[in-house]
Design an enzyme around this catalytic site. Structure first.
Site, PDB file in Angstrom:
ATOM      1  N   LYS A 113      19.097  40.963 -74.361  1.00 49.61           N
ATOM      2  CA  LYS A 113      18.141  40.227 -73.513  1.00 49.61           C
ATOM      3  C   LYS A 113      18.610  40.222 -72.075  1.00 49.61           C
ATOM      4  O   LYS A 113      17.801  40.298 -71.148  1.00 49.61           O
ATOM      5  CB  LYS A 113      17.974  38.792 -74.019  1.00 49.61           C
ATOM      6  CG  LYS A 113      17.174  38.713 -75.290  1.00 49.61           C
ATOM      7  CD  LYS A 113      16.769  37.280 -75.603  1.00 49.61           C
ATOM      8  CE  LYS A 113      16.118  37.178 -76.960  1.00 49.61           C
ATOM      9  NZ  LYS A 113      15.942  35.806 -77.428  1.00 49.61           N
ATOM     10  N   LYS A 199      12.983  46.673 -83.877  1.00 55.54           N
ATOM     11  CA  LYS A 199      12.391  45.632 -84.719  1.00 55.54           C
ATOM     12  C   LYS A 199      11.087  45.114 -84.116  1.00 55.54           C
ATOM     13  O   LYS A 199      10.909  45.154 -82.892  1.00 55.54           O
ATOM     14  CB  LYS A 199      13.386  44.497 -84.960  1.00 55.54           C
ATOM     15  CG  LYS A 199      13.692  43.678 -83.763  1.00 55.54           C
ATOM     16  CD  LYS A 199      14.463  42.394 -84.110  1.00 55.54           C
ATOM     17  CE  LYS A 199      14.528  41.571 -82.831  1.00 55.54           C
ATOM     18  NZ  LYS A 199      15.113  40.303 -82.888  1.00 55.54           N
ATOM     19  N   LYS A 202       8.360  39.323 -80.923  1.00 52.50           N
ATOM     20  CA  LYS A 202       7.355  38.533 -80.196  1.00 52.50           C
ATOM     21  C   LYS A 202       7.313  38.923 -78.736  1.00 52.50           C
ATOM     22  O   LYS A 202       6.300  38.786 -78.064  1.00 52.50           O
ATOM     23  CB  LYS A 202       7.727  37.045 -80.237  1.00 52.50           C
ATOM     24  CG  LYS A 202       7.721  36.396 -81.580  1.00 52.50           C
ATOM     25  CD  LYS A 202       7.855  34.880 -81.383  1.00 52.50           C
ATOM     26  CE  LYS A 202       8.593  34.216 -82.521  1.00 52.50           C
ATOM     27  NZ  LYS A 202       9.920  33.738 -82.172  1.00 52.50           N
TER      28      LYS A 202
HETATM   29  P1  TYM Z   1      12.951  33.900 -83.937  1.00 50.10           P
HETATM   30  O1  TYM Z   1      11.985  32.896 -83.442  1.00 50.10           O
HETATM   31  O2  TYM Z   1      13.217  35.097 -83.086  1.00 50.10           O
HETATM   32  O3  TYM Z   1      12.503  34.439 -85.352  1.00 50.10           O
HETATM   33  C1  TYM Z   1      12.215  33.539 -86.409  1.00 50.10           C
HETATM   34  C2  TYM Z   1      12.632  34.120 -87.732  1.00 50.10           C
HETATM   35  O4  TYM Z   1      11.993  35.382 -87.937  1.00 50.10           O
HETATM   36  C3  TYM Z   1      12.974  36.377 -88.227  1.00 50.10           C
HETATM   37  N1  TYM Z   1      12.524  37.644 -87.622  1.00 50.10           N
HETATM   38  C4  TYM Z   1      12.399  38.779 -88.303  1.00 50.10           C
HETATM   39  N2  TYM Z   1      12.629  39.078 -89.584  1.00 50.10           N
HETATM   40  C5  TYM Z   1      12.365  40.354 -89.984  1.00 50.10           C
HETATM   41  N3  TYM Z   1      11.918  41.319 -89.156  1.00 50.10           N
HETATM   42  C6  TYM Z   1      11.679  41.076 -87.854  1.00 50.10           C
HETATM   43  N4  TYM Z   1      11.216  42.022 -87.058  1.00 50.10           N
HETATM   44  C7  TYM Z   1      11.920  39.740 -87.373  1.00 50.10           C
HETATM   45  N5  TYM Z   1      11.796  39.147 -86.163  1.00 50.10           N
HETATM   46  C8  TYM Z   1      12.170  37.860 -86.334  1.00 50.10           C
HETATM   47  C9  TYM Z   1      14.255  35.879 -87.557  1.00 50.10           C
HETATM   48  O5  TYM Z   1      15.395  36.456 -88.133  1.00 50.10           O
HETATM   49  C10 TYM Z   1      14.168  34.396 -87.811  1.00 50.10           C
HETATM   50  O6  TYM Z   1      14.632  34.076 -89.094  1.00 50.10           O
HETATM   51  N6  TYM Z   1      17.370  31.832 -83.014  1.00 50.10           N
HETATM   52  C11 TYM Z   1      16.268  31.851 -83.949  1.00 50.10           C
HETATM   53  C12 TYM Z   1      15.639  30.487 -84.158  1.00 50.10           C
HETATM   54  C13 TYM Z   1      16.622  29.442 -84.497  1.00 50.10           C
HETATM   55  C14 TYM Z   1      17.226  29.242 -85.774  1.00 50.10           C
HETATM   56  C15 TYM Z   1      18.106  28.124 -85.599  1.00 50.10           C
HETATM   57  C16 TYM Z   1      17.101  29.872 -87.002  1.00 50.10           C
HETATM   58  C17 TYM Z   1      17.120  28.506 -83.647  1.00 50.10           C
HETATM   59  N7  TYM Z   1      18.008  27.687 -84.320  1.00 50.10           N
HETATM   60  C18 TYM Z   1      18.851  27.649 -86.677  1.00 50.10           C
HETATM   61  C19 TYM Z   1      17.872  29.404 -88.067  1.00 50.10           C
HETATM   62  C20 TYM Z   1      18.733  28.303 -87.892  1.00 50.10           C
HETATM   63  C21 TYM Z   1      15.203  32.785 -83.398  1.00 50.10           C
HETATM   64  O7  TYM Z   1      15.136  33.047 -82.224  1.00 50.10           O
HETATM   65  O8  TYM Z   1      14.332  33.204 -84.331  1.00 50.10           O
END
Ligand code: TYM
Length: 336
Positions: A113, A199, A202
């Site tokens: 990022k 991947k 968003k």
């Molecule tokens: P975020 O918002 O980017 O994504 C949310 C969840 O979706 C999964 N994910 C994917 N899985 C498979 N293929 C993809 N292309 C893909 N893109 C996203 C992510 O692995 C995630 O499980 N940092 C985290 C949010 C967070 C969090 C936490 C998660 C903040 N605190 C504590 C677990 C525990 C995030 O940015 O996810």
């Protein structure tokens, strides 16, 4: 019997897509009756990259609506908003002070990022994994179900917890509990429709690179028609030369609820012209119930607010308890 605890979250940055669903939310729903689940909207994380204040509240409610529409059941799951529980921010500060800077500088997501953002990198982006560690450690979960991209953050969470316990807790009475990642291989890494080696994300500027959970059928059809494929006839899994083929077959398998063997047999002689309408059909069918329920839930703002009010109360009780244990271990006085 006390159920094991699960904790996870998604950032409210709009464009919730099939990766978020297949890599995370779907697995929360599938396992929810076995666990005591704490699932939150990671809105403090959402401002680590430039954000639009006019959208944050709407994106937050929309994500809560999706959690419910995807099938989270309040009998098993507590849904809350991260910024409503101030212990997340407070624990982050305390853990910042025991986390070596170079651990954060080595994080893959930070590097990726930071490169994308050039000079516009804020301290929050670097500190993001400590906030994530706090999110997790406050609730002492047994399992954290996430997609593959979050694995390194979970390893860091364990490292921080270990370091804290080692420095400030009695070896027989650790204060922080080490969580286990729960990464279900199928769906753990859904790839972009425009490039099977990246991947689905968003933040990809091209909306054609992903299928959003709220995309209408015509848009799903258009995106699948336009998605990248290859000129080879006969569709197979796991060919490293054909990342798009592997990704699209995997999506088909997961959305149709078929086994890998069945899909491999069904598609081995197909061309893209035959496969794409099938994928379109199962995608539309899989998302329709979610989209219908989403509309119904979003029409009742009062209900959403009541879900978040009771979620906050339950989350806060647990989070504050852990925060107080951490503060006591660090030697803080109790407020009088
Ligand atoms: P975020 O918002 O980017 O994504 C949310 C969840 O979706 C999964 N994910 C994917 N899985 C498979 N293929 C993809 N292309 C893909 N893109 C996203 C992510 O692995 C995630 O499980 N940092 C985290 C949010 C967070 C969090 C936490 C998660 C903040 N605190 C504590 C677990 C525990 C995030 O940015 O996810």
């Amino acid at each position: 019997m006390v159920r094991q605890r699960v904790l996870s979250g998604v950032q409210p940055t709009g464009n919730y897509h099939l990766g978020n669903y297949l890599g995370a939310i779907r697995n929360w729903v599938a396992g929810q009756s076995q666990y005591d689940n704490f699932l939150f909207v990671a809105d403090l994380h959402a401002i680590t990259v430039p954000h639009d204040p006019k959208r944050l509240a709407a994106d937050t409610y929309s994500l809560v609506g999706l959690y419910l529409a995807c099938g989270l059941d309040l009998k098993d799951s507590t849904i809350f908003v991260q910024s409503h529980v101030s212990a997340h921010s407070e624990l982050t500060w305390l853990l910042n002070c025991i986390t070596p800077l170079n651990w954060l500088e080595d994080m893959i997501q930070f590097r990726e990022k930071a490169i994308k953002q050039g000079e516009n990198v804020n301290t929050g982006l670097l500190d993001y994994p400590v906030l994530m560690a706090s999110d997790i450690l406050l609730y002492k979960p047994d399992k954290v179900p996430v997609g593959e991209d979050q694995k390194q953050h979970l390893e860091l969470t364990r490292d921080i917890a270990n370091r804290f316990n080692h420095q400030f807790a009695h070896p027989k009475q650790p204060v922080l509990k080490l969580p286990e990642p729960l990464i279900i291989a199928e769906g753990a890494r859904v790839m972009s429709l425009a490039d099977g080696t990246r991947k689905m994300s968003k933040s990809d500027p091209s909306d054609l690179s992903r299928i959003n959970l709220l995309d209408p059928p015509e848009q799903i059809e258009y995106k699948i028609k336009r998605c990248k494929t290859d000129p080879i006839r006969g569709l197979v899994f796991d060919d490293p030369e054909r990342p798009e083929c592997n990704n699209l077959l995997t999506l088909y398998m997961l959305l149709a609820g078929k086994t890998k063997t069945a899909v491999a047999a069904e598609c081995q002689d197909m061309g893209w012209g035959q496969f794409k309408p099938l994928l379109t059909e199962v995608t539309i069918a899989a998302l329709k119930p979610i989209q219908d329920k989403y509309q119904a839930v979003m029409d009742d703002q009062g209900y959403l607010e009541s879900v978040l009010r009771s979620g906050r109360q339950k989350a806060e009780a647990i989070a504050n308890d852990t925060l107080n244990q951490v503060k006591a271990a660090l030697g803080y006085t109790v407020p009088l």
